[in-house]
Design an enzyme around this catalytic site. Structure first.
Site, PDB file in Angstrom:
ATOM      1  N   ASP A   1       0.999  -1.313   0.130  1.00 15.39           N
ATOM      2  CA  ASP A   1      -0.001   0.111  -0.199  1.00 15.39           C
ATOM      3  C   ASP A   1       0.912   1.134   0.091  1.00 15.39           C
ATOM      4  OD1 ASP A   1       0.836   0.230   2.523  1.00 15.39           O
ATOM      5  OD2 ASP A   1      -0.884   0.026   3.683  1.00 15.39           O
ATOM      6  N   HIS A   2       0.309   2.223   0.343  1.00 15.13           N
ATOM      7  CA  HIS A   2       0.970   3.732   0.257  1.00 15.13           C
ATOM      8  C   HIS A   2       2.161   3.508   1.393  1.00 15.13           C
ATOM      9  CE1 HIS A   2      -2.352   3.912   2.958  1.00 15.13           C
ATOM     10  NE2 HIS A   2      -1.930   4.760   3.402  1.00 15.13           N
TER      11      HIS A   2
ATOM     12  N   CYS B   1       2.835  -3.367   4.178  1.00 16.89           N
ATOM     13  CA  CYS B   1       2.340  -2.048   4.686  1.00 16.89           C
ATOM     14  C   CYS B   1       3.081  -1.115   5.644  1.00 16.89           C
ATOM     15  CB  CYS B   1       0.674  -2.509   4.861  1.00 16.89           C
ATOM     16  SG  CYS B   1       0.800  -3.394   6.610  1.00 16.89           S
ATOM     17  N   GLY B   2       2.240  -0.461   6.193  1.00 13.53           N
ATOM     18  CA  GLY B   2       2.972   0.067   7.254  1.00 13.53           C
ATOM     19  C   GLY B   2       3.570  -0.544   8.451  1.00 13.53           C
ATOM     20  N   THR B   3       2.644  -1.504   9.023  1.00 11.25           N
ATOM     21  CA  THR B   3       3.176  -2.052  10.122  1.00 11.25           C
ATOM     22  C   THR B   3       3.554  -3.577   9.536  1.00 11.25           C
ATOM     23  OG1 THR B   3       1.095  -2.788  10.362  1.00 11.25           O
ATOM     24  CG2 THR B   3       1.753  -1.106  11.970  1.00 11.25           C
ATOM     25  N   GLY B   4       2.979  -3.967   8.558  1.00 12.39           N
ATOM     26  CA  GLY B   4       2.974  -5.359   8.137  1.00 12.39           C
ATOM     27  C   GLY B   4       1.775  -6.217   8.678  1.00 12.39           C
ATOM     28  N   ILE B   5       1.264  -5.558   9.632  1.00 12.80           N
ATOM     29  CA  ILE B   5       0.131  -6.262  10.157  1.00 12.80           C
ATOM     30  C   ILE B   5      -1.134  -6.541   9.463  1.00 12.80           C
ATOM     31  CG2 ILE B   5      -1.141  -6.586  12.303  1.00 12.80           C
ATOM     32  CD1 ILE B   5       0.660  -5.347  13.828  1.00 12.80           C
TER      33      ILE B   5
ATOM     34  N   HIS C   1      10.291 -24.227   8.589  1.00 17.62           N
ATOM     35  CA  HIS C   1       9.066 -24.868   9.410  1.00 17.62           C
ATOM     36  C   HIS C   1       7.681 -24.576   8.816  1.00 17.62           C
ATOM     37  CE1 HIS C   1      11.625 -25.348  13.443  1.00 17.62           C
ATOM     38  NE2 HIS C   1      12.450 -25.861  12.483  1.00 17.62           N
TER      39      HIS C   1
ATOM     40  N   ARG D   1       8.289 -33.616   9.856  1.00 18.78           N
ATOM     41  CA  ARG D   1       7.028 -33.429  11.104  1.00 18.78           C
ATOM     42  C   ARG D   1       6.524 -31.891  10.612  1.00 18.78           C
ATOM     43  NH1 ARG D   1      11.709 -31.723  13.320  1.00 18.78           N
ATOM     44  NH2 ARG D   1      11.577 -29.732  14.853  1.00 18.78           N
ATOM     45  N   HIS D   2       7.229 -31.097  10.001  1.00 19.47           N
ATOM     46  CA  HIS D   2       6.531 -29.760   9.771  1.00 19.47           C
ATOM     47  C   HIS D   2       5.304 -29.962   8.680  1.00 19.47           C
ATOM     48  CE1 HIS D   2       9.306 -28.297  12.307  1.00 19.47           C
ATOM     49  NE2 HIS D   2      10.390 -28.608  11.571  1.00 19.47           N
TER      50      HIS D   2
HETATM   51  C1  RB5 Z   1      -2.050   2.647   6.442  1.00 20.65           C
HETATM   52  O1  RB5 Z   1      -2.204   3.915   7.266  1.00 20.65           O
HETATM   53  C2  RB5 Z   1      -1.817   1.557   7.714  1.00 20.65           C
HETATM   54  O2  RB5 Z   1      -2.972   1.571   8.247  1.00 20.65           O
HETATM   55  C3  RB5 Z   1      -1.382   0.275   6.741  1.00 20.65           C
HETATM   56  O3  RB5 Z   1      -0.256   0.479   5.906  1.00 20.65           O
HETATM   57  C4  RB5 Z   1      -1.284  -0.798   7.697  1.00 20.65           C
HETATM   58  O4  RB5 Z   1      -0.230  -0.506   8.673  1.00 20.65           O
HETATM   59  C5  RB5 Z   1      -2.191  -1.443   8.376  1.00 20.65           C
HETATM   60  O5  RB5 Z   1      -1.960  -2.508   8.724  1.00 20.65           O
END
Ligand code: RB5
Length: 149
Positions: free
Chosen positions: A7-8, A64-68, A97, A131-132
């Site tokens: 994303d951005h 993305c910003g956090t990768g989460i 694994h 096993r994995h």
């Molecule tokens: C975008 O502002 C941000 O929310 C996105 O990149 C990401 O971090 C979400 O998990």
């Protein structure tokens, strides 16, 4: 073939990693943000994972910003095992694994140098099997449980 999408918030890191892929002679397909304008990470995850599931790409990188958010989204796609990694140990063991087929990174979390080493580790490490494999089959069983359809 590697699919690489962001994303951005992951755009700057994606550009750096695409340059690295070019340097090491790894072919890639770019997805997601191409101009820094705001874009929704779930759509990027879906489009990019589709390239892996269809066999057009062997593995993918999502940023993305956090990768989460992008890893949560990617892991909703059947057959995707997306791993958010913040160091090389995680990248190594998620290949050994988990046979992870998507690497997720936080563009606002780690710098280009570390991200590049994580990517290299992810691309150069194979799955250990044994096993994995049984545990990966169990993940697929969860995906196929009727109550989650
Ligand atoms: C975008 O502002 C941000 O929310 C996105 O990149 C990401 O971090 C979400 O998990």
């Amino acid at each position: 073939m590697i699919a690489i999408g962001s994303d951005h918030a992951g755009w700057e890191l994606k550009k750096a990693l695409m340059a690295h892929l070019e340097e090491i002679g790894e072919k890639y397909i770019e997805t997601g943000c191409t101009d820094g304008k705001s874009i929704d990470y779930p759509a990027v995850a879906r489009d990019t994972c589709e390239l892996v599931i269809s066999g057009k790409a062997d593995r993918a990188v999502l940023i993305c910003g956090t990768g989460i958010g992008i890893s949560i989204s990617a892991n909703k796609v059947k057959g995707i095992r997306a791993a958010l990694c913040t160091d090389c140990y995680m990248a190594k063991y998620t290949r050994l694994h988990n046979d992870a087929n998507v690497l997720c990174l936080g563009g606002r979390v780690i710098g280009e140098g570390l991200a590049t080493e994580i990517l290299d580790t992810f691309l150069s490490t194979g799955f250990e099997g044994g096993r994995h494999q049984r545990r990966i089959d169990m993940i697929a069983d969860i995906e196929n449980e009727a109550k989650y359809k």
